[in-house]
Motif scaffolding. Sequence first.
Motif, PDB file in Angstrom:
ATOM      1  N   TRP A   1      25.378  36.769  31.894  1.00  0.00           N
ATOM      2  CA  TRP A   1      24.748  38.214  31.883  1.00  0.00           C
ATOM      3  C   TRP A   1      25.087  39.144  32.666  1.00  0.00           C
ATOM      4  O   TRP A   1      25.126  40.366  32.348  1.00  0.00           O
ATOM      5  CB  TRP A   1      23.198  38.086  31.856  1.00  0.00           C
ATOM      6  N   ASP A   2      25.512  38.880  33.938  1.00  0.00           N
ATOM      7  CA  ASP A   2      26.058  39.769  34.911  1.00  0.00           C
ATOM      8  C   ASP A   2      27.480  40.412  34.419  1.00  0.00           C
ATOM      9  O   ASP A   2      27.590  41.659  34.438  1.00  0.00           O
ATOM     10  CB  ASP A   2      26.188  39.153  36.136  1.00  0.00           C
ATOM     11  N   LEU A   3      28.210  39.655  33.505  1.00  0.00           N
ATOM     12  CA  LEU A   3      29.365  40.066  32.921  1.00  0.00           C
ATOM     13  C   LEU A   3      29.229  41.031  31.753  1.00  0.00           C
ATOM     14  O   LEU A   3      29.953  41.931  31.489  1.00  0.00           O
ATOM     15  CB  LEU A   3      30.454  39.005  32.656  1.00  0.00           C
ATOM     16  N   TYR A   4      28.166  41.003  31.173  1.00  0.00           N
ATOM     17  CA  TYR A   4      27.802  41.520  29.983  1.00  0.00           C
ATOM     18  C   TYR A   4      27.463  43.101  30.219  1.00  0.00           C
ATOM     19  O   TYR A   4      26.344  43.420  30.986  1.00  0.00           O
ATOM     20  CB  TYR A   4      26.818  40.994  29.279  1.00  0.00           C
ATOM     21  N   ASN A   5      28.089  43.950  29.820  1.00  0.00           N
ATOM     22  CA  ASN A   5      27.915  45.717  29.819  1.00  0.00           C
ATOM     23  C   ASN A   5      28.560  46.204  31.355  1.00  0.00           C
ATOM     24  O   ASN A   5      27.808  46.946  31.883  1.00  0.00           O
ATOM     25  CB  ASN A   5      26.494  45.961  29.738  1.00  0.00           C
ATOM     26  N   LEU A   6      29.168  44.992  32.095  1.00  0.00           N
ATOM     27  CA  LEU A   6      29.674  45.328  33.400  1.00  0.00           C
ATOM     28  C   LEU A   6      31.181  46.236  33.005  1.00  0.00           C
ATOM     29  O   LEU A   6      31.796  45.892  32.145  1.00  0.00           O
ATOM     30  CB  LEU A   6      29.876  44.250  34.112  1.00  0.00           C
ATOM     31  N   PRO A   7      31.364  47.250  33.998  1.00  0.00           N
ATOM     32  CA  PRO A   7      32.444  47.902  34.040  1.00  0.00           C
ATOM     33  C   PRO A   7      33.856  46.862  33.882  1.00  0.00           C
ATOM     34  O   PRO A   7      33.547  45.667  34.818  1.00  0.00           O
ATOM     35  CB  PRO A   7      32.687  48.783  35.068  1.00  0.00           C
ATOM     36  N   ALA A   8      34.848  47.002  33.027  1.00  0.00           N
ATOM     37  CA  ALA A   8      35.783  45.819  32.880  1.00  0.00           C
ATOM     38  C   ALA A   8      36.315  45.242  34.461  1.00  0.00           C
ATOM     39  O   ALA A   8      36.606  44.168  34.600  1.00  0.00           O
ATOM     40  CB  ALA A   8      36.944  46.149  31.991  1.00  0.00           C
ATOM     41  N   ASN A   9      36.700  46.615  35.184  1.00  0.00           N
ATOM     42  CA  ASN A   9      37.302  46.295  36.608  1.00  0.00           C
ATOM     43  C   ASN A   9      36.381  45.390  37.384  1.00  0.00           C
ATOM     44  O   ASN A   9      36.689  44.720  38.237  1.00  0.00           O
ATOM     45  CB  ASN A   9      37.754  47.445  37.182  1.00  0.00           C
ATOM     46  N   LYS A  10      34.967  45.581  37.348  1.00  0.00           N
ATOM     47  CA  LYS A  10      33.972  44.938  38.046  1.00  0.00           C
ATOM     48  C   LYS A  10      34.071  43.466  37.645  1.00  0.00           C
ATOM     49  O   LYS A  10      33.633  42.532  38.254  1.00  0.00           O
ATOM     50  CB  LYS A  10      32.517  45.434  38.203  1.00  0.00           C
ATOM     51  N   ALA A  11      33.784  43.154  36.168  1.00  0.00           N
ATOM     52  CA  ALA A  11      34.011  42.118  35.711  1.00  0.00           C
ATOM     53  C   ALA A  11      35.418  41.167  36.230  1.00  0.00           C
ATOM     54  O   ALA A  11      35.144  39.980  36.432  1.00  0.00           O
ATOM     55  CB  ALA A  11      34.087  41.934  34.144  1.00  0.00           C
ATOM     56  N   HIS A  12      36.336  41.679  36.186  1.00  0.00           N
ATOM     57  CA  HIS A  12      37.633  41.114  36.917  1.00  0.00           C
ATOM     58  C   HIS A  12      37.414  40.664  38.274  1.00  0.00           C
ATOM     59  O   HIS A  12      37.606  39.586  38.315  1.00  0.00           O
ATOM     60  CB  HIS A  12      38.828  42.285  36.579  1.00  0.00           C
ATOM     61  N   GLU A  13      36.819  41.632  39.093  1.00  0.00           N
ATOM     62  CA  GLU A  13      36.585  41.008  40.463  1.00  0.00           C
ATOM     63  C   GLU A  13      35.654  39.896  40.559  1.00  0.00           C
ATOM     64  O   GLU A  13      35.816  38.929  41.300  1.00  0.00           O
ATOM     65  CB  GLU A  13      36.044  42.186  41.220  1.00  0.00           C
ATOM     66  N   LEU A  14      34.575  39.746  39.752  1.00  0.00           N
ATOM     67  CA  LEU A  14      33.547  38.755  39.758  1.00  0.00           C
ATOM     68  C   LEU A  14      34.335  37.563  39.235  1.00  0.00           C
ATOM     69  O   LEU A  14      34.046  36.516  39.807  1.00  0.00           O
ATOM     70  CB  LEU A  14      32.525  39.090  38.853  1.00  0.00           C
ATOM     71  N   LEU A  15      35.196  37.482  37.982  1.00  0.00           N
ATOM     72  CA  LEU A  15      35.733  36.282  37.546  1.00  0.00           C
ATOM     73  C   LEU A  15      36.837  35.799  38.571  1.00  0.00           C
ATOM     74  O   LEU A  15      37.185  34.626  38.759  1.00  0.00           O
ATOM     75  CB  LEU A  15      36.413  36.313  36.381  1.00  0.00           C
ATOM     76  N   ILE A  16      37.836  36.667  39.378  1.00  0.00           N
ATOM     77  CA  ILE A  16      38.514  36.223  40.237  1.00  0.00           C
ATOM     78  C   ILE A  16      37.910  35.648  41.517  1.00  0.00           C
ATOM     79  O   ILE A  16      38.202  34.713  41.957  1.00  0.00           O
ATOM     80  CB  ILE A  16      39.535  37.661  40.817  1.00  0.00           C
ATOM     81  N   ALA A  17      36.613  36.089  41.918  1.00  0.00           N
ATOM     82  CA  ALA A  17      35.862  35.599  42.823  1.00  0.00           C
ATOM     83  C   ALA A  17      35.418  34.253  42.544  1.00  0.00           C
ATOM     84  O   ALA A  17      35.128  33.465  43.365  1.00  0.00           O
ATOM     85  CB  ALA A  17      34.704  36.510  43.593  1.00  0.00           C
ATOM     86  N   LEU A  18      35.107  34.156  41.278  1.00  0.00           N
ATOM     87  CA  LEU A  18      34.577  32.595  40.834  1.00  0.00           C
ATOM     88  C   LEU A  18      35.758  31.649  40.738  1.00  0.00           C
ATOM     89  O   LEU A  18      35.608  30.545  40.179  1.00  0.00           O
ATOM     90  CB  LEU A  18      33.713  33.131  39.466  1.00  0.00           C
ATOM     91  N   GLY A  19      36.930  32.168  40.859  1.00  0.00           N
ATOM     92  CA  GLY A  19      38.093  31.110  40.700  1.00  0.00           C
ATOM     93  C   GLY A  19      38.899  31.284  39.362  1.00  0.00           C
ATOM     94  O   GLY A  19      39.542  30.386  39.338  1.00  0.00           O
ATOM     95  N   PHE A  20      38.585  32.152  38.620  1.00  0.00           N
ATOM     96  CA  PHE A  20      39.391  32.550  37.347  1.00  0.00           C
ATOM     97  C   PHE A  20      40.575  33.160  37.440  1.00  0.00           C
ATOM     98  O   PHE A  20      40.630  33.794  38.450  1.00  0.00           O
ATOM     99  CB  PHE A  20      38.256  33.034  36.375  1.00  0.00           C
ATOM    100  N   SER A  21      41.569  32.823  36.785  1.00  0.00           N
ATOM    101  CA  SER A  21      42.835  33.660  36.953  1.00  0.00           C
ATOM    102  C   SER A  21      42.933  34.455  35.772  1.00  0.00           C
ATOM    103  O   SER A  21      42.625  33.967  34.384  1.00  0.00           O
ATOM    104  CB  SER A  21      44.003  32.521  37.125  1.00  0.00           C
TER     105      SER A  21
END
Length: 149
Positions: free
Chosen positions: A12-32
Amino acid sequence: MNGLKIKPQQLWDLYNLPANKAHELLIALGFSFNQRVENLILYQAHGKGFILTEEGGIVTKVQYKMTDRTIYYDCIEYAKETLAFETIFEEFEPSADVLRLDDAKCTLIAMAIHTNGNHPSFGINLLGKLPLPTPENRVEVILMPPPLS
């Protein structure tokens, strides 16, 4: 994933988030970051993947694919218990289980694909609220094994 597990709230944090912020969150979670195709942005980690649909710089759809049964059921429970999503339909078939949950703004579609092997596949899709199904707009998906070549 650097030992981190996805928590249901993070979808839900990712949904409706600016794409650049979603990118930062996924990278912080260990996704590439994997690739971008048109308005789809793909991220992956061992046994997990996100496909984000971006429109006008905002994430409008979150697709989370995984093999972890626990996270899958945690996301469904979180939607029902914490966010008060209502069950719109449930179908249980030998090849797949499909569940649709709605709240006032969102639709969550959860699908568990059953395979003959020991590697089930799970998917959670979070997107803008879909219209209620009617006989006129019903879509039937039939899952079958691929043809042998």
